[in-house]
Write a protein that holds these residues in place. Structure first.
Motif, PDB file in Angstrom:
ATOM      1  N   ARG A   1       6.728  18.192 -20.334  1.00  0.00           N
ATOM      2  CA  ARG A   1       5.586  18.016 -19.414  1.00  0.00           C
ATOM      3  C   ARG A   1       6.060  17.402 -18.103  1.00  0.00           C
ATOM      4  O   ARG A   1       5.668  17.838 -17.027  1.00  0.00           O
ATOM      5  N   LYS A   2       6.926  16.377 -18.186  1.00  0.00           N
ATOM      6  CA  LYS A   2       7.464  15.763 -16.967  1.00  0.00           C
ATOM      7  C   LYS A   2       8.207  16.794 -16.129  1.00  0.00           C
ATOM      8  O   LYS A   2       8.001  16.896 -14.920  1.00  0.00           O
ATOM      9  N   SER A   3       9.097  17.548 -16.766  1.00  0.00           N
ATOM     10  CA  SER A   3       9.892  18.532 -16.036  1.00  0.00           C
ATOM     11  C   SER A   3       9.018  19.585 -15.388  1.00  0.00           C
ATOM     12  O   SER A   3       9.261  19.994 -14.260  1.00  0.00           O
ATOM     13  N   SER A   4       7.986  20.021 -16.094  1.00  0.00           N
ATOM     14  CA  SER A   4       7.080  21.036 -15.561  1.00  0.00           C
ATOM     15  C   SER A   4       6.364  20.529 -14.306  1.00  0.00           C
ATOM     16  O   SER A   4       6.299  21.229 -13.288  1.00  0.00           O
ATOM     17  N   ILE A   5       5.851  19.313 -14.367  1.00  0.00           N
ATOM     18  CA  ILE A   5       5.135  18.743 -13.218  1.00  0.00           C
ATOM     19  C   ILE A   5       6.102  18.473 -12.069  1.00  0.00           C
ATOM     20  O   ILE A   5       5.815  18.793 -10.914  1.00  0.00           O
ATOM     21  N   ARG A   6       7.246  17.904 -12.381  1.00  0.00           N
ATOM     22  CA  ARG A   6       8.243  17.657 -11.327  1.00  0.00           C
ATOM     23  C   ARG A   6       8.637  18.956 -10.635  1.00  0.00           C
ATOM     24  O   ARG A   6       8.769  19.003  -9.414  1.00  0.00           O
TER      25      ARG A   6
ATOM     26  N   ILE B   1      -8.381  16.339 -12.523  1.00  0.00           N
ATOM     27  CA  ILE B   1      -8.118  17.722 -12.100  1.00  0.00           C
ATOM     28  C   ILE B   1      -7.354  18.448 -13.200  1.00  0.00           C
ATOM     29  O   ILE B   1      -6.725  17.829 -14.043  1.00  0.00           O
ATOM     30  N   ASP B   2      -7.392  19.783 -13.136  1.00  0.00           N
ATOM     31  CA  ASP B   2      -6.612  20.591 -14.074  1.00  0.00           C
ATOM     32  C   ASP B   2      -5.340  21.073 -13.379  1.00  0.00           C
ATOM     33  O   ASP B   2      -5.108  20.791 -12.198  1.00  0.00           O
ATOM     34  N   GLU B   3      -4.527  21.804 -14.115  1.00  0.00           N
ATOM     35  CA  GLU B   3      -3.230  22.231 -13.588  1.00  0.00           C
ATOM     36  C   GLU B   3      -3.368  23.203 -12.420  1.00  0.00           C
ATOM     37  O   GLU B   3      -2.599  23.151 -11.463  1.00  0.00           O
ATOM     38  N   GLU B   4      -4.346  24.085 -12.482  1.00  0.00           N
ATOM     39  CA  GLU B   4      -4.568  25.041 -11.389  1.00  0.00           C
ATOM     40  C   GLU B   4      -4.939  24.316 -10.096  1.00  0.00           C
ATOM     41  O   GLU B   4      -4.438  24.629  -9.023  1.00  0.00           O
ATOM     42  N   THR B   5      -5.803  23.314 -10.205  1.00  0.00           N
ATOM     43  CA  THR B   5      -6.200  22.523  -9.038  1.00  0.00           C
ATOM     44  C   THR B   5      -5.009  21.744  -8.507  1.00  0.00           C
ATOM     45  O   THR B   5      -4.820  21.642  -7.289  1.00  0.00           O
ATOM     46  N   LEU B   6      -4.187  21.208  -9.405  1.00  0.00           N
ATOM     47  CA  LEU B   6      -2.985  20.493  -8.986  1.00  0.00           C
ATOM     48  C   LEU B   6      -2.108  21.384  -8.115  1.00  0.00           C
ATOM     49  O   LEU B   6      -1.679  20.977  -7.034  1.00  0.00           O
ATOM     50  N   GLU B   7      -1.852  22.596  -8.559  1.00  0.00           N
ATOM     51  CA  GLU B   7      -0.999  23.506  -7.786  1.00  0.00           C
ATOM     52  C   GLU B   7      -1.614  23.797  -6.418  1.00  0.00           C
ATOM     53  O   GLU B   7      -0.903  23.830  -5.410  1.00  0.00           O
ATOM     54  N   ARG B   8      -2.930  23.977  -6.370  1.00  0.00           N
ATOM     55  CA  ARG B   8      -3.606  24.244  -5.096  1.00  0.00           C
ATOM     56  C   ARG B   8      -3.477  23.035  -4.165  1.00  0.00           C
ATOM     57  O   ARG B   8      -3.159  23.177  -2.981  1.00  0.00           O
ATOM     58  N   TYR B   9      -3.703  21.828  -4.687  1.00  0.00           N
ATOM     59  CA  TYR B   9      -3.579  20.614  -3.879  1.00  0.00           C
ATOM     60  C   TYR B   9      -2.154  20.445  -3.349  1.00  0.00           C
ATOM     61  O   TYR B   9      -1.955  20.078  -2.184  1.00  0.00           O
ATOM     62  N   LEU B  10      -1.167  20.687  -4.198  1.00  0.00           N
ATOM     63  CA  LEU B  10       0.228  20.546  -3.770  1.00  0.00           C
ATOM     64  C   LEU B  10       0.525  21.470  -2.599  1.00  0.00           C
ATOM     65  O   LEU B  10       1.158  21.063  -1.614  1.00  0.00           O
TER      66      LEU B  10
ATOM     67  N   PHE C   1       0.820  -1.202   0.000  1.00  0.00           N
ATOM     68  CA  PHE C   1       0.000   0.000   0.000  1.00  0.00           C
ATOM     69  C   PHE C   1       0.858   1.258   0.000  1.00  0.00           C
ATOM     70  O   PHE C   1       1.929   1.284   0.587  1.00  0.00           O
ATOM     71  N   LEU C   2       0.369   2.278  -0.658  1.00  0.00           N
ATOM     72  CA  LEU C   2       1.010   3.586  -0.656  1.00  0.00           C
ATOM     73  C   LEU C   2       0.177   4.499   0.226  1.00  0.00           C
ATOM     74  O   LEU C   2      -1.017   4.664   0.001  1.00  0.00           O
ATOM     75  N   ASP C   3       0.776   5.090   1.237  1.00  0.00           N
ATOM     76  CA  ASP C   3       0.069   5.959   2.162  1.00  0.00           C
ATOM     77  C   ASP C   3       0.190   7.396   1.676  1.00  0.00           C
ATOM     78  O   ASP C   3       1.262   7.987   1.775  1.00  0.00           O
ATOM     79  N   GLY C   4      -0.873   7.942   1.126  1.00  0.00           N
ATOM     80  CA  GLY C   4      -0.814   9.314   0.663  1.00  0.00           C
ATOM     81  C   GLY C   4      -1.717   9.557  -0.521  1.00  0.00           C
ATOM     82  O   GLY C   4      -2.862   9.114  -0.550  1.00  0.00           O
ATOM     83  N   TYR C   5      -1.180  10.231  -1.523  1.00  0.00           N
ATOM     84  CA  TYR C   5      -1.944  10.658  -2.686  1.00  0.00           C
ATOM     85  C   TYR C   5      -1.286  10.154  -3.965  1.00  0.00           C
ATOM     86  O   TYR C   5      -0.069  10.021  -4.024  1.00  0.00           O
ATOM     87  N   GLN C   6      -2.110   9.933  -4.980  1.00  0.00           N
ATOM     88  CA  GLN C   6      -1.609   9.457  -6.257  1.00  0.00           C
ATOM     89  C   GLN C   6      -1.902  10.518  -7.323  1.00  0.00           C
ATOM     90  O   GLN C   6      -3.043  10.931  -7.491  1.00  0.00           O
ATOM     91  N   LEU C   7      -0.857  10.954  -8.026  1.00  0.00           N
ATOM     92  CA  LEU C   7      -1.008  11.861  -9.156  1.00  0.00           C
ATOM     93  C   LEU C   7      -0.614  11.102 -10.404  1.00  0.00           C
ATOM     94  O   LEU C   7       0.509  10.628 -10.521  1.00  0.00           O
ATOM     95  N   ARG C   8      -1.567  10.969 -11.333  1.00  0.00           N
ATOM     96  CA  ARG C   8      -1.289  10.299 -12.603  1.00  0.00           C
ATOM     97  C   ARG C   8      -1.194  11.368 -13.676  1.00  0.00           C
ATOM     98  O   ARG C   8      -2.086  12.203 -13.813  1.00  0.00           O
ATOM     99  N   VAL C   9      -0.093  11.335 -14.433  1.00  0.00           N
ATOM    100  CA  VAL C   9       0.155  12.318 -15.481  1.00  0.00           C
ATOM    101  C   VAL C   9       0.148  11.593 -16.826  1.00  0.00           C
ATOM    102  O   VAL C   9       1.134  10.985 -17.218  1.00  0.00           O
ATOM    103  N   PRO C  10      -0.998  11.665 -17.532  1.00  0.00           N
ATOM    104  CA  PRO C  10      -1.058  11.039 -18.846  1.00  0.00           C
ATOM    105  C   PRO C  10      -0.427  11.936 -19.901  1.00  0.00           C
ATOM    106  O   PRO C  10      -0.074  13.082 -19.624  1.00  0.00           O
ATOM    107  N   LYS C  11      -0.312  11.404 -21.106  1.00  0.00           N
ATOM    108  CA  LYS C  11       0.259  12.196 -22.201  1.00  0.00           C
ATOM    109  C   LYS C  11      -0.553  13.461 -22.443  1.00  0.00           C
ATOM    110  O   LYS C  11      -0.002  14.500 -22.774  1.00  0.00           O
ATOM    111  N   ASN C  12      -1.858  13.362 -22.298  1.00  0.00           N
ATOM    112  CA  ASN C  12      -2.745  14.504 -22.525  1.00  0.00           C
ATOM    113  C   ASN C  12      -3.597  14.753 -21.279  1.00  0.00           C
ATOM    114  O   ASN C  12      -3.982  13.804 -20.606  1.00  0.00           O
ATOM    115  N   PRO C  13      -3.894  16.037 -20.993  1.00  0.00           N
ATOM    116  CA  PRO C  13      -4.733  16.356 -19.826  1.00  0.00           C
ATOM    117  C   PRO C  13      -6.087  15.650 -19.918  1.00  0.00           C
ATOM    118  O   PRO C  13      -6.510  15.290 -21.004  1.00  0.00           O
TER     119      PRO C  13
END
Length: 123
Positions: free
Chosen positions: A91-96, A58-67, A37-49
């Motif tokens: 996209r990977k670098s931006s999210i990371r 969620i969208d990118e704005e919501t992602l930033e708020r959640y983070l 089990f992973l204790d926490g939250y899961q963020l899945r980043v597909p090729k396309n939003p």
């Protein structure tokens, strides 16, 4: 006048030589290969939003708020990030970078995991 122009050209070449022309290193997050089990939250980043946050789109704005929200909580759990194979490096670098900027990695609460690995996330 030509001598002044030559000095400027030499100076410009020297600055470029000192600064270097290397590509910036790829931004990385710690990778988690554990099982169970992973204790926490899961963020899945597909090729396309859109992204999914613990299965909710969620969208990118919501992602930033959640983070920002979970980074402020002392016991907010870890964030596990999955990148779909083929996601662009940009996209990977931006999210990371967003995850790093939130402070979660500094708190040792961020990790990448493999895409579609069956490991339930528990909040």
């Amino acid at each position: 006048m030509q001598e002044a122009l030559m000095r400027k050209a030499i100076f410009a070449v020297a600055i470029i030589g000192l600064a270097g022309c290397e590509q910036p290193a790829e931004i990385k997050l710690p990778f988690d290969n554990s099982t169970g089990f992973l204790d926490g939250y899961q963020l899945r980043v597909p090729k396309n939003p859109p992204f999914t946050w613990s299965s909710a789109p969620i969208d990118e704005e919501t992602l930033e708020r959640y983070l920002q929200q979970i980074a402020r909580r002392p016991n907010g759990g870890r964030l596990f990030v999955e990148f779909e194979p083929g996601v662009s490096k940009q996209r990977k670098s931006s999210i990371r970078q967003k995850i790093i900027d939130s402070g979660l990695c500094e708190q040792r609460r961020c990790a990448e995991v493999g895409w579609n690995i069956e490991r339930p996330v528990v909040n």
